[in-house]
Design a protein around this motif. Structure first.
Motif, PDB file in Angstrom:
ATOM      1  N   ARG A  67       0.758  -1.258  -0.007  1.00 13.83           N
ATOM      2  CA  ARG A  67       0.063  -0.030   0.053  1.00 13.83           C
ATOM      3  C   ARG A  67       0.625   1.250   0.013  1.00 13.83           C
ATOM      4  NH1 ARG A  67      -4.749   0.497  -2.037  1.00 13.83           N
ATOM      5  NH2 ARG A  67      -5.402  -1.270  -0.747  1.00 13.83           N
ATOM      6  N   LEU A  70       2.129   2.159  -3.615  1.00 11.20           N
ATOM      7  CA  LEU A  70       1.089   2.690  -4.189  1.00 11.20           C
ATOM      8  C   LEU A  70       0.883   4.232  -3.765  1.00 11.20           C
ATOM      9  CD1 LEU A  70      -1.166   2.647  -6.241  1.00 11.20           C
ATOM     10  CD2 LEU A  70      -2.604   1.786  -4.518  1.00 11.20           C
ATOM     11  N   GLN A  74       1.259   7.543  -6.166  1.00  8.47           N
ATOM     12  CA  GLN A  74       0.306   8.585  -6.289  1.00  8.47           C
ATOM     13  C   GLN A  74       1.136  10.017  -6.205  1.00  8.47           C
ATOM     14  OE1 GLN A  74      -2.419   8.283  -7.884  1.00  8.47           O
ATOM     15  NE2 GLN A  74      -3.298   6.285  -7.441  1.00  8.47           N
ATOM     16  N   GLU A 131      -3.846  -5.592  -9.475  1.00 14.25           N
ATOM     17  CA  GLU A 131      -3.289  -4.517  -8.830  1.00 14.25           C
ATOM     18  C   GLU A 131      -2.902  -3.584 -10.032  1.00 14.25           C
ATOM     19  OE1 GLU A 131      -1.628  -6.343  -4.467  1.00 14.25           O
ATOM     20  OE2 GLU A 131      -0.676  -6.704  -6.473  1.00 14.25           O
ATOM     21  N   ASP A 134      -5.482  -1.505 -11.565  1.00 15.94           N
ATOM     22  CA  ASP A 134      -5.892  -0.433 -10.756  1.00 15.94           C
ATOM     23  C   ASP A 134      -4.697   0.630 -10.812  1.00 15.94           C
ATOM     24  OD1 ASP A 134      -7.561   0.623  -8.643  1.00 15.94           O
ATOM     25  OD2 ASP A 134      -5.793   0.435  -7.336  1.00 15.94           O
ATOM     26  N   TRP A 135      -3.657   0.400 -10.865  1.00 17.42           N
ATOM     27  CA  TRP A 135      -2.376   1.268 -10.658  1.00 17.42           C
ATOM     28  C   TRP A 135      -2.603   2.191 -12.049  1.00 17.42           C
ATOM     29  CZ3 TRP A 135       1.800  -2.655  -9.051  1.00 17.42           C
ATOM     30  CH2 TRP A 135       1.735  -2.590  -7.763  1.00 17.42           C
ATOM     31  N   ALA A 137      -5.469   2.809 -14.053  1.00 14.69           N
ATOM     32  CA  ALA A 137      -6.544   3.345 -14.125  1.00 14.69           C
ATOM     33  C   ALA A 137      -6.445   4.321 -13.310  1.00 14.69           C
ATOM     34  CB  ALA A 137      -7.826   2.599 -13.553  1.00 14.69           C
ATOM     35  N   THR A 138      -5.709   4.366 -12.071  1.00 15.65           N
ATOM     36  CA  THR A 138      -5.682   5.542 -11.133  1.00 15.65           C
ATOM     37  C   THR A 138      -4.468   6.464 -11.518  1.00 15.65           C
ATOM     38  OG1 THR A 138      -4.598   4.257  -9.538  1.00 15.65           O
ATOM     39  CG2 THR A 138      -6.748   4.057  -9.452  1.00 15.65           C
ATOM     40  N   GLY A 139      -3.659   6.262 -12.379  1.00 14.50           N
ATOM     41  CA  GLY A 139      -2.554   6.934 -12.761  1.00 14.50           C
ATOM     42  C   GLY A 139      -1.440   6.890 -11.842  1.00 14.50           C
ATOM     43  N   ALA A 140      -1.238   5.830 -11.108  1.00 16.92           N
ATOM     44  CA  ALA A 140      -0.037   5.385 -10.352  1.00 16.92           C
ATOM     45  C   ALA A 140       0.988   4.922 -11.001  1.00 16.92           C
ATOM     46  CB  ALA A 140      -0.639   4.505  -9.260  1.00 16.92           C
TER      47      ALA A 140
END
Length: 297
Positions: A67, A70, A74, A131, A134-135, A137-140
């Motif tokens: 976590r 991530l 971000q 995972e 998700d990274w 999609a969220t721009g991570a």
């Protein structure tokens, strides 16, 4: 909790050593130890076990570290977006990878990228397919390796490999040139949870079989060790296998099953020039045996 504490956590987890983490962060070992103690106290958790050889993350430590990686990614994305708004460019690249691609495909790509772009800050985050999706999609992350298409992302075939049955070396099926999924279903099964579970579940469904999953394991090395101890059989992608294995044999499935690894970028027009350059370079570095012939980005 501070970003500095999270950076200490990630550095210690990566290096497995307080001294090396301190050197990496350009600080002292006592400062690293102090930051970890404060973080553990605030969370009410023991994040590492200490021994004479260094430190080892606890189960809670591994979860918190994933976590923290991530969160820091971000933060990096926020800083980069702010720099872009100011008309500046930090030139950073964050790559999300599934374990099998990281082990077998990415090292040569990373070497070629750092040669072509010396000094460009590069971060690699390894996670399951879910995972990494998700990274992205969220721009991570700016670019990612995937096994399923990401909604709203531009994907292109990157590499292909076979799905292989993994059996104990002395297993009665090990002498066969290929193995049917229905044959594997008669034995205790060790399911990979590192990203391949949806692929395995789908091919088992198409074969009309039902697995007896006795174990669910994320790490490929652990799966191979358990198979070698005759605890069950498994299915693993070819690219996830180490160069040498002991006590197990890997046999193609019948009928042959292949997996396509994709390169994912943000939706058209949103990818950074550095991410686009990385994707183009990655396609050039795929070994011929695993190349997606005829595919173009």
């Amino acid at each position: 909790m501070t970003f500095s504490q999270l950076r200490v956590l990630v550095a210690v987890a990566r290096t497995g050593n307080m001294t090396r983490a301190a050197a990496e962060l350009a600080t002292t070992q006592s400062a690293v130890s102090h930051a970890l103690r404060l973080l553990e106290g605030e969370l009410g958790l023991t994040l590492f076990t200490r021994n004479t050889h260094g430190v080892t993350p606890t189960d809670a430590g591994r979860a918190v570290t994933r976590r923290a990686v991530l969160v820091l990614a971000q933060l990096d994305a926020l800083e980069q977006e702010a720099a872009t708004a100011r008309g500046e460019s930090l030139g950073r690249l964050r790559v999300g990878v599934i374990p099998s691609a990281n082990a077998s495909l990415l090292p040569r790509v990373l070497r070629a990228f750092t040669t072509a772009h010396p000094g460009a800050p590069l971060t690699v985050l390894e996670g399951s397919d879910e995972e990494v999706l998700d990274w992205l999609a969220t721009g991570a992350v700016d670019v990612a390796t995937l096994t399923t298409a990401a909604p709203g992302a531009a994907t292109t075939p990157f590499a292909r490999d076979r799905m292989l049955a993994i059996l104990p070396a002395a297993h009665r099926l090990s002498s066969r040139p290929s193995v049917a999924v229905t044959d594997l279903a008669r034995h205790p099964f060790i399911m990979s949870t590192g990203g391949c579970e949806p692929l395995i579940t789908d091919l088992v469904r198409r074969a009309g079989a039902s697995l007896r999953c006795h174990y669910r394991v994320r790490d490929t090395g652990s799966i191979l060790a358990m198979v070698a101890e005759d605890l069950g059989v498994s299915i693993v992608p070819e690219l996830a296998l180490p160069a040498r294995t002991t006590g197990v044999c890997a046999i193609p499935l019948e009928p042959e099953e292949t997996r396509t690894i994709l390169l994912g970028l943000p939706e058209a027009g949103a990818a950074s020039p550095m991410a686009t350059a990385f994707a183009a370079l990655a396609l050039e570095q795929v070994p011929p045996a695993h190349r997606c012939h005829g595919d173009r980005p």
